[in-house]
Design an enzyme around this catalytic site. Structure first.
Site, mmCIF file in Angstrom:
data_model
loop_
_atom_site.group_PDB
_atom_site.id
_atom_site.type_symbol
_atom_site.label_atom_id
_atom_site.label_comp_id
_atom_site.label_asym_id
_atom_site.label_seq_id
_atom_site.Cartn_x
_atom_site.Cartn_y
_atom_site.Cartn_z
ATOM 1 N N TYR A 1 3.865 -2.568 -2.474
ATOM 2 C CA TYR A 1 2.573 -2.181 -1.881
ATOM 3 C C TYR A 1 2.676 -0.810 -1.204
ATOM 4 C CZ TYR A 1 -1.724 -2.642 0.913
ATOM 5 O OH TYR A 1 -2.956 -2.440 1.504
ATOM 6 N N LYS B 1 1.156 2.596 -2.736
ATOM 7 C CA LYS B 1 0.077 3.319 -2.052
ATOM 8 C C LYS B 1 0.498 4.762 -1.747
ATOM 9 C CE LYS B 1 -3.253 0.234 -1.418
ATOM 10 N NZ LYS B 1 -4.653 0.412 -1.821
ATOM 11 N N ASN C 1 -5.463 -2.486 9.786
ATOM 12 C CA ASN C 1 -5.923 -3.887 9.780
ATOM 13 C C ASN C 1 -7.421 -4.033 10.001
ATOM 14 O OD1 ASN C 1 -3.914 -5.666 9.296
ATOM 15 N ND2 ASN C 1 -3.146 -5.662 11.412
ATOM 16 N N VAL D 1 -5.429 -12.523 11.237
ATOM 17 C CA VAL D 1 -6.718 -12.963 11.784
ATOM 18 C C VAL D 1 -7.208 -14.213 11.046
ATOM 19 C CG1 VAL D 1 -9.141 -12.343 12.140
ATOM 20 C CG2 VAL D 1 -7.363 -10.665 12.590
ATOM 21 N N SER D 2 -7.189 -14.162 9.704
ATOM 22 C CA SER D 2 -7.671 -15.327 8.951
ATOM 23 C C SER D 2 -6.755 -16.524 9.175
ATOM 24 C CB SER D 2 -7.803 -15.000 7.462
ATOM 25 O OG SER D 2 -6.670 -14.325 6.991
ATOM 26 N N ASN D 3 -5.449 -16.279 9.221
ATOM 27 C CA ASN D 3 -4.493 -17.368 9.494
ATOM 28 C C ASN D 3 -4.824 -18.094 10.780
ATOM 29 O OD1 ASN D 3 -2.580 -17.646 7.554
ATOM 30 N ND2 ASN D 3 -0.903 -16.729 8.725
ATOM 31 N N GLN E 1 4.959 -2.604 15.812
ATOM 32 C CA GLN E 1 3.795 -2.054 16.479
ATOM 33 C C GLN E 1 3.081 -1.098 15.537
ATOM 34 O OE1 GLN E 1 4.841 0.462 19.743
ATOM 35 N NE2 GLN E 1 3.235 -0.344 21.052
ATOM 36 N N ARG E 2 1.771 -1.104 15.531
ATOM 37 C CA ARG E 2 1.020 -0.208 14.646
ATOM 38 C C ARG E 2 -0.304 0.076 15.316
ATOM 39 N NH1 ARG E 2 0.918 -1.505 9.533
ATOM 40 N NH2 ARG E 2 2.969 -1.061 8.824
HETATM 41 N N1 LIG Z 1 -8.174 -5.324 4.604
HETATM 42 C C1 LIG Z 1 -7.351 -4.512 5.220
HETATM 43 O O1 LIG Z 1 -7.042 -4.722 6.396
HETATM 44 C C2 LIG Z 1 -6.785 -3.300 4.518
HETATM 45 C C3 LIG Z 1 -5.911 -2.472 5.225
HETATM 46 C C4 LIG Z 1 -5.386 -1.350 4.581
HETATM 47 C C5 LIG Z 1 -5.755 -1.059 3.281
HETATM 48 N N2 LIG Z 1 -6.610 -1.877 2.617
HETATM 49 C C6 LIG Z 1 -6.920 -1.535 1.222
HETATM 50 O O2 LIG Z 1 -8.289 -1.735 0.949
HETATM 51 C C7 LIG Z 1 -8.437 -2.231 -0.374
HETATM 52 C C8 LIG Z 1 -9.232 -3.527 -0.342
HETATM 53 O O3 LIG Z 1 -8.513 -4.487 0.430
HETATM 54 P P1 LIG Z 1 -9.094 -5.925 0.730
HETATM 55 O O4 LIG Z 1 -8.628 -6.323 2.078
HETATM 56 O O5 LIG Z 1 -10.543 -5.965 0.428
HETATM 57 O O6 LIG Z 1 -8.262 -6.789 -0.326
HETATM 58 P P2 LIG Z 1 -8.763 -7.864 -1.390
HETATM 59 O O7 LIG Z 1 -7.555 -8.476 -1.984
HETATM 60 O O8 LIG Z 1 -9.767 -8.769 -0.763
HETATM 61 O O9 LIG Z 1 -9.514 -6.960 -2.444
HETATM 62 C C9 LIG Z 1 -8.869 -6.306 -3.497
HETATM 63 C C10 LIG Z 1 -9.727 -6.465 -4.731
HETATM 64 O O10 LIG Z 1 -9.113 -5.762 -5.808
HETATM 65 C C11 LIG Z 1 -9.131 -6.597 -6.959
HETATM 66 N N3 LIG Z 1 -8.021 -6.171 -7.825
HETATM 67 C C12 LIG Z 1 -6.687 -6.292 -7.605
HETATM 68 N N4 LIG Z 1 -5.994 -5.750 -8.602
HETATM 69 C C13 LIG Z 1 -6.911 -5.262 -9.482
HETATM 70 C C14 LIG Z 1 -6.820 -4.600 -10.728
HETATM 71 N N5 LIG Z 1 -5.628 -4.306 -11.274
HETATM 72 N N6 LIG Z 1 -7.964 -4.256 -11.372
HETATM 73 C C15 LIG Z 1 -9.173 -4.540 -10.834
HETATM 74 N N7 LIG Z 1 -9.325 -5.184 -9.666
HETATM 75 C C16 LIG Z 1 -8.202 -5.534 -8.990
HETATM 76 C C17 LIG Z 1 -8.987 -8.001 -6.423
HETATM 77 O O11 LIG Z 1 -9.416 -9.013 -7.325
HETATM 78 C C18 LIG Z 1 -9.853 -7.924 -5.173
HETATM 79 O O12 LIG Z 1 -11.199 -8.212 -5.454
HETATM 80 C C19 LIG Z 1 -7.046 -2.397 -0.959
HETATM 81 O O13 LIG Z 1 -6.747 -1.280 -1.750
HETATM 82 C C20 LIG Z 1 -6.161 -2.425 0.255
HETATM 83 O O14 LIG Z 1 -4.886 -1.932 -0.017
HETATM 84 C C21 LIG Z 1 -7.122 -2.998 3.203
#
Ligand SMILES: NC(=O)c1ccc[n+]([C@@H]2O[C@H](COP(=O)([O-])OP(=O)(O)OC[C@H]3O[C@@H](n4cnc5c(N)ncnc54)[C@H](O)[C@@H]3O)[C@@H](O)[C@H]2O)c1
Length: 319
Positions: free
Chosen positions: A150, A154, A179, A193-195, A281-282
């Site tokens: 991951y 990224k 987060n 949070v969800s946990n 910490q973040r």
């Molecule tokens: N939620 C957070 O706290 C957070 C923090 C930092 C970064 N992000 C980034 O934001 C983005 C969304 O995160 P999220 O929390 O909504 O996660 P999530 O898992 O709910 O959403 C990711 C979506 O991408 C889809 N997906 C995964 N691989 C795929 C692929 N190869 N092709 C097409 N679709 C694909 C999944 O089915 C899902 O709907 C991610 O890129 C994540 O890295 C989220």
């Protein structure tokens, strides 16, 4: 020549996921023509149910590790599993989604001259040595650990975005998301949070990793989506990366106690060892977002938690 519609055509990859579904809803509300692309790896149709009949919303099942040919004006690249449970389940696919997926989406943006935004992450900072993290900090990431698929995926995606920008003049925006929480989070994704909410609502012990004094900052989803849209709207010269998150810090113990109070749960707190490479910490420094986007999070943790808890209550039909 483009079609007769005057609506802005926006592609959201990962649009059926937690953040993506909120983003799609907001963009449709703002009058955009939204194409949601998702392979439903972690996302679900339930998250975008209310949009499915909307004339300006379209859903396409597609894996972004394969090329995509569509005509759009803007791309929000959110596709990627975001929780350790999900991204570690198939780590090679996780890296592919970030790397091949970005190459495909950047190629698409280049072909149709679209502006493209990458949902990057605070995980690019790894286990940071500076606190709070500013965008010029390069991070401390273990490249061979179990989180690397991951984190390094990224980081490589960011590299690709900046190389397409330098080499092909692409209009790019990179958001480093910290987060975020809110409705449409996956109930079993192991995020803190969800946990805690699920455990509290089900009256199960609340699992705290480590001694609970490690801190995190939590941003409510509506604030985050607002930040992404503001970032997309910045002048072309502004590429980011820009931190988006809530700088208010809470310990895991404080979070667990707040959730217990709101849910009225009698769950006990239990302690387990910290997972490998878990940062202690973040916390985001959001001065850049404030200066360039006029953005700062508005929803206090307690209010966001009340909304999120009510989402999970409905999901489990507890009341
Ligand atoms: N939620 C957070 O706290 C957070 C923090 C930092 C970064 N992000 C980034 O934001 C983005 C969304 O995160 P999220 O929390 O909504 O996660 P999530 O898992 O709910 O959403 C990711 C979506 O991408 C889809 N997906 C995964 N691989 C795929 C692929 N190869 N092709 C097409 N679709 C694909 C999944 O089915 C899902 O709907 C991610 O890129 C994540 O890295 C989220």
């Amino acid at each position: 020549m483009r079609n007769y519609s005057t609506l802005k055509r926006v592609l959201v990859t990962g649009g059926a996921g937690f953040l993506g579904s909120h983003l799609c809803e907001r963009l449709v509300d703002e009058g955009c023509d939204v194409l949601c692309v998702d392979n439903f790896y972690t996302g679900t149709k339930a998250n975008i149910l209310s949009l499915l009949d909307h004339p300006h919303f379209e859903l396409m099942r597609h894996d972004i590790t394969f090329p995509l040919y569509v005509e759009v004006d803007e791309i929000y690249n959110l596709a990627c599993p975001a929780s350790p449970i999900h991204y570690q389940f198939d780590p090679v696919q996780t890296t592919k989604t970030s790397v091949h997926g970005s190459i495909n989406m950047l190629g698409l943006a280049k072909r149709v001259k679209a502006k493209i935004l990458q949902a990057s992450t605070s995980e690019v900072y790894g286990d940071p040595e500076v606190h709070p993290q500013t965008e010029d900090y390069w991070g401390k990431v273990n490249p061979i650990g179990i989180r690397a698929c991951y984190d390094e995926g990224k980081r490589c995606a960011e590299t690709l975005f900046f190389d397409y920008h330098r080499q092909h003049n692409l209009k790019i925006k990179v958001a480093r998301i910290f987060n975020t929480y809110g409705s449409n989070m996956h109930p079993n994704d192991g995020r803190v949070v969800s946990n805690f909410i699920v455990q509290a609502l089900k009256g199960k012990p609340i699992t705290i990793y480590g001694d609970g004094r490690q801190t995190r900052s939590f941003c409510y989803v509506s604030d985050l989506v607002d930040g992404l849209i503001r970032l997309m709207g910045t002048p072309d010269e502004f590429t980011g990366p820009v931190n988006l998150g809530n700088p208010d810090e809470f310990t895991m113990l404080e979070l667990a106690e707040t959730i217990k109070v709101i849910t009225g749960s009698k769950s006990e707190l239990i302690f387990k060892p910290l997972p490998e490479d878990d940062p202690v910490q973040r916390q985001p420094d959001i001065s850049l977002a404030h200066a360039e986007l006029g953005w700062y999070p508005k929803i206090p943790l307690k209010d966001g938690l009340v909304n999120t808890i009510s989402y999970f209550e409905n999901l489990f039909k507890i009341r």
